[in-house]
Design a protein around this motif. Structure first.
Motif, PDB file in Angstrom:
ATOM      1  N   TYR A  50       0.864  -1.185   0.000  1.00  0.00           N
ATOM      2  CA  TYR A  50       0.000   0.000   0.000  1.00  0.00           C
ATOM      3  C   TYR A  50       0.896   1.229   0.000  1.00  0.00           C
ATOM      4  O   TYR A  50       1.757   1.372   0.862  1.00  0.00           O
ATOM      5  CB  TYR A  50      -0.879  -0.027   1.251  1.00  0.00           C
ATOM      6  N   ALA A  51       0.701   2.107  -0.987  1.00  0.00           N
ATOM      7  CA  ALA A  51       1.555   3.291  -1.101  1.00  0.00           C
ATOM      8  C   ALA A  51       0.706   4.512  -1.417  1.00  0.00           C
ATOM      9  O   ALA A  51      -0.182   4.460  -2.278  1.00  0.00           O
ATOM     10  CB  ALA A  51       2.609   3.091  -2.184  1.00  0.00           C
ATOM     11  N   ILE A  52       0.978   5.615  -0.725  1.00  0.00           N
ATOM     12  CA  ILE A  52       0.286   6.871  -0.965  1.00  0.00           C
ATOM     13  C   ILE A  52       0.882   7.555  -2.183  1.00  0.00           C
ATOM     14  O   ILE A  52       2.073   7.879  -2.205  1.00  0.00           O
ATOM     15  CB  ILE A  52       0.386   7.800   0.255  1.00  0.00           C
ATOM     16  N   LEU A  53       0.068   7.782  -3.215  1.00  0.00           N
ATOM     17  CA  LEU A  53       0.517   8.512  -4.397  1.00  0.00           C
ATOM     18  C   LEU A  53       0.428  10.014  -4.180  1.00  0.00           C
ATOM     19  O   LEU A  53       1.260  10.775  -4.673  1.00  0.00           O
ATOM     20  CB  LEU A  53      -0.316   8.112  -5.616  1.00  0.00           C
ATOM     21  N   ALA A  54      -0.611  10.422  -3.474  1.00  0.00           N
ATOM     22  CA  ALA A  54      -0.801  11.843  -3.144  1.00  0.00           C
ATOM     23  C   ALA A  54      -1.603  11.903  -1.860  1.00  0.00           C
ATOM     24  O   ALA A  54      -2.539  11.132  -1.669  1.00  0.00           O
ATOM     25  CB  ALA A  54      -1.525  12.572  -4.266  1.00  0.00           C
ATOM     26  N   GLY A  55      -1.217  12.814  -0.967  1.00  0.00           N
ATOM     27  CA  GLY A  55      -1.915  12.920   0.302  1.00  0.00           C
ATOM     28  C   GLY A  55      -2.142  14.370   0.691  1.00  0.00           C
ATOM     29  O   GLY A  55      -1.393  15.259   0.303  1.00  0.00           O
TER      30      GLY A  55
END
Length: 292
Positions: A50-55
C-alpha cells in the motif's frame, strides 16, 4: 456546493499538461472541501503493498504500509463508498499507523481500472461526524470516475513516451547498421528489425521442409524469453563464444551443465539438431529456472 465541487473536478483534469501528481493533489483539495474533511489520499495497492501517491493533511506523511494496516482494507471489499462516520465505534484502529489510528471518521472508495484493483481514494477527519449523505457518497463516486479517466490519460501519455523513445532508438541503431551493411539481404534484415521495434511487434519464419521455427529477436523480447545461448551464458557463467554452444552434443557433455543433463535427455530426437534444441530449451526456461 455540489456545483462548485463538480466544476472543481473538471478544472483539476482539464489541463492535460498538468503533472499527474499535481492533478491528484487538486482532486484531493476539491474532495476535502466538498466533504468538509481535512485529510485525504489517493493510494496505490499492489497485493498487500500500500503506497500513498498523493496525500492531503496527515495522510501526506504515511508513505508505504501494508494494506492490512489501513482502513482501506475494508474499502477494497466494498462496492461503492465505504463509510465510517465514527471509526471508534465501527472499526478497529488500535495499532494502525498514523493517520489511520487518529481518524474519527472515514469515507473511501476502491479505484478499479479495467475491472482490476488499482487502489483507493479516501477522506477523513480527526473527529466523528454525522453519517455521510447520499450526495456525499455520490460525489465521491464521481471523483473516482474522474480519477480513473485521468489515470487512463497518464497511462496513454507514458505509452506514447515509450513508443517515441523506442522509435528514436530503433531509427538511430538502424542508421548505424545500414552504413555498415554490404548486401541487399543485410539491408532488408536491418529494415525489418527496425520496423518490428518501432511497431513493437515480432515475427517468425517456418522452414516448410523441416518445420523448424525461427523467432525474430524482438519476438523473444516481447514474450519475455531469451535466446538459448544468452540464457545458458547468464545462468552458468559460460562465455558466449564457448564452442560447446555450437552443437547440442558438445553442450550436453560440458562439465558446467553435467548435473542438468537430464533436461537435454527429455528431447532425445533433437540432440543432433542444435537449432531445434535451442528453440525447445527456450520454451523450457520457465521449468528450468526453479531448478537452478
Amino acid at each position: 456546493r455540489d456545483g462548485a465541487a463538480i466544476a472543481g473536478l473538471g478544472d483539476a483534469i482539464g489541463d492535460r499538461s498538468r503533472p499527474f501528481e499535481e492533478t491528484l493533489s487538486e482532486l484531493l483539495r476539491v474532495g476535502c472541501e466538498r466533504l468538509d474533511l481535512e485529510t485525504g489520499a489517493v493510494a496505490k495497492i499492489d497485493g498487500e503493498a500500500y503506497a500513498i501517491l498523493a496525500g492531503r493533511g496527515s495522510a501526506a506523511a504515511l508513505g508505504e504500509a501494508s494494506l492490512s494496516e489501513t482502513l482501506c482494507r475494508q474499502t477494497v471489499r466494498t462496492e461503492g463508498a465505504f463509510c465510517a462516520p465514527d471509526t471508534a465505534r465501527e472499526l478497529w484502529t488500535d495499532g494502525l499507523p498514523d493517520p489511520f489510528s487518529e481518524l474519527g471518521s472515514y469515507i473511501g472508495e476502491a479505484v478499479r481500472i479495467g475491472g482490476e484493483r488499482y487502489g483507493t481514494v479516501w477522506f477523513g477527519s480527526a473527529e466523528p461526524r454525522e453519517p455521510f449523505s447520499r450526495r456525499e457518497r455520490s460525489f465521491l463516486n464521481l471523483l473516482v470516475e474522474v480519477l480513473v479517466d485521468r489515470i487512463g490519460i497518464e497511462a496513454e501519455t507514458r505509452r506514447n513516451e515509450l513508443r517515441d523513445g523506442r522509435t528514436a532508438k530503433a531509427l538511430s541503431e538502424a542508421k548505424t547498421e545500414l552504413r555498415a551493411a554490404e548486401t541487399p539481404e543485410e539491408v532488408g534484415e536491418i529494415a525489418v528489425e527496425a520496423a518490428e521495434r518501432i511497431a513493437d511487434v515480432g515475427s517468425w519464419e517456418i522452414n516448410s521442409e523441416t518445420q523448424d521455427v525461427f523467432w525474430s529477436d524482438h519476438l523473444f523480447e516481447l514474450l519475455g524469453f531469451v535466446r538459448y545461448k544468452e540464457w545458458v551464458a547468464e545462468k552458468f557463467g559460460i562465455d558466449r563464444n564457448y564452442e560447446g554452444f555450437q552443437t547440442s552434443r558438445a553442450f550436453a557433455r560440458s562439465d558446467t551443465f553435467a548435473k542438468y543433463e537430464h533436461l537435454v535427455k527429455w528431447l532425445p530426437s533433437f540432440q543432433h539438431d542444435s537449432r531445434v534444441l535451442s528453440h525447445a530449451l527456450v520454451a523450457l526456461t520457465a521449468l528450468v529456472t526453479p531448478i537452478i
